[in-house]
Design an enzyme around this catalytic site. Structure first.
Site, PDB file in Angstrom:
ATOM      1  N   ALA A  29      38.375 -72.578 -27.428  1.00 61.04           N
ATOM      2  CA  ALA A  29      38.743 -73.026 -26.069  1.00 61.04           C
ATOM      3  C   ALA A  29      40.239 -73.356 -26.074  1.00 61.04           C
ATOM      4  CB  ALA A  29      37.893 -74.222 -25.631  1.00 61.04           C
ATOM      5  N   HIS A  34      47.103 -75.861 -28.448  1.00 55.13           N
ATOM      6  CA  HIS A  34      46.875 -74.978 -29.610  1.00 55.13           C
ATOM      7  C   HIS A  34      48.009 -73.959 -29.717  1.00 55.13           C
ATOM      8  CE1 HIS A  34      42.568 -76.038 -28.535  1.00 55.13           C
ATOM      9  NE2 HIS A  34      42.632 -76.405 -29.803  1.00 55.13           N
ATOM     10  N   GLN A  58      30.821 -82.122 -37.764  1.00 51.88           N
ATOM     11  CA  GLN A  58      31.679 -83.218 -37.291  1.00 51.88           C
ATOM     12  C   GLN A  58      31.220 -83.782 -35.951  1.00 51.88           C
ATOM     13  OE1 GLN A  58      35.184 -80.411 -37.181  1.00 51.88           O
ATOM     14  NE2 GLN A  58      35.801 -81.703 -35.485  1.00 51.88           N
TER      15      GLN A  58
END
Ligand code: PAF
Length: 272
Positions: A29, A34, A58
């Site tokens: 996503a 990023h 996680q």
């Protein structure tokens, strides 16, 4: 751009590379935050590998593992345009076996703040990043400062396990109005998004005040006046090594917030 689906393929690909490797681990996503990591990796390395893996270990029971946004095709396009050499997209079956050797986050700094409210989260993060480092053997790996405690713990893991990897911290990217970019922002309704802005506003105010006073209580009171969230989990003041501090230390302070707005849990921080 190569798409590598299994650890074996990724290991073979890594063996074929010459020169330095910049690695950007993600859960997909992909957004501008990023892209900033990828851009830096591209500038500083001969090769760039991005991983996209929504790591189940996680996520705590009841968290958003199933609804976590997945946009693989769009992510590939973004990576291609950013000049990424390979994207590694394994699945849980080929990343994990049944009865594994497990990595534990440090007892204190892995279990305060994020580690307190998401107990075991960092065990999962360190487990998967350890695997990803062994598979991609990067020269440099890029992590956002938004996940400040994660960044601290990854650095700690690199030291403790003697990884020969340089960890590069990258500044948080924000929308024009200050909201820190996060893949989870898509969960916010327009009304919630407005209220979520109070988090970055409170941090900005804290940064401004900390140039005039080092009194944490005074700063916290002002932050509380601004915050408009449904459940404030913490406002915390730590140094760069994640030790709690009782006074602002200019150049060595991180102020962190975690809060729910509606059912969305948001984190943000500012480095002073
Ligand atoms: O920050 C993240 O997106 C994840 O925690 C990471 C580092 C990719 C590990 O799954």
């Amino acid at each position: 751009m190569k798409i590598l689906k299994t650890p074996k393929e990724a290991i073979e690909f890594r063996k074929s590379l010459k020169g330095s490797v910049g690695f950007v681990p993600t859960m997909g996503a992909l957004h501008q935050g990023h892209l900033e990591l990828i851009k830096k990796a591209r500038e500083e390395n001969d090769n760039v590998i991005v991983s996209i893996f929504v790591n189940p270990t996680q996520f705590l029971p009841g968290e958003d593992l199933d609804k976590y946004p997945r946009k693989l095709e769009a992510d590939f396009e973004i990576c291609k345009r950013a000049g990424v050499d390979a994207v590694f997209t394994p699945n849980a079956e080929n990343m994990y076996s049944e009865d594994e050797i497990l990595i534990k986050a440090p007892k204190v700094k892995g279990y305060i703040l994020e580690g307190f409210f998401r107990a075991g989260h960092f065990d999962g993060v360190l487990q998967v990043v350890n695997k990803l480092f062994n598979i991609t053997k990067p020269t440099r790996a890029y992590f956002g400062k938004k996940d400040a405690q994660q960044l601290y713990l990854i650095n700690q893991m690199v030291k403790n396990f003697f990884f020969d990897i340089e960890i590069i911290p990258v500044d948080t990217i924000r929308e024009k109005d200050g909201l820190a970019l996060s893949s989870r922002n898509v969960y916010l309704s327009p009304k919630e998004r407005k209220r979520a802005l109070s988090i970055s506003k409170a941090l900005k105010k804290a940064a401004k005040l900390s140039s005039k006073t080092n009194d944490i209580n005074e700063i916290k009171q002002e932050m509380l006046k601004i915050l408009d969230v449904d459940e404030l989990q913490y406002i915390a003041f730590v140094d760069r090594e994640f030790n709690y501090i009782d006074k602002i230390i200019p150049g060595n302070t991180i102020i962190l917030i975690a809060a729910f707005v509606g059912s969305t849990r948001l984190i943000d921080n500012i480095w002073i």
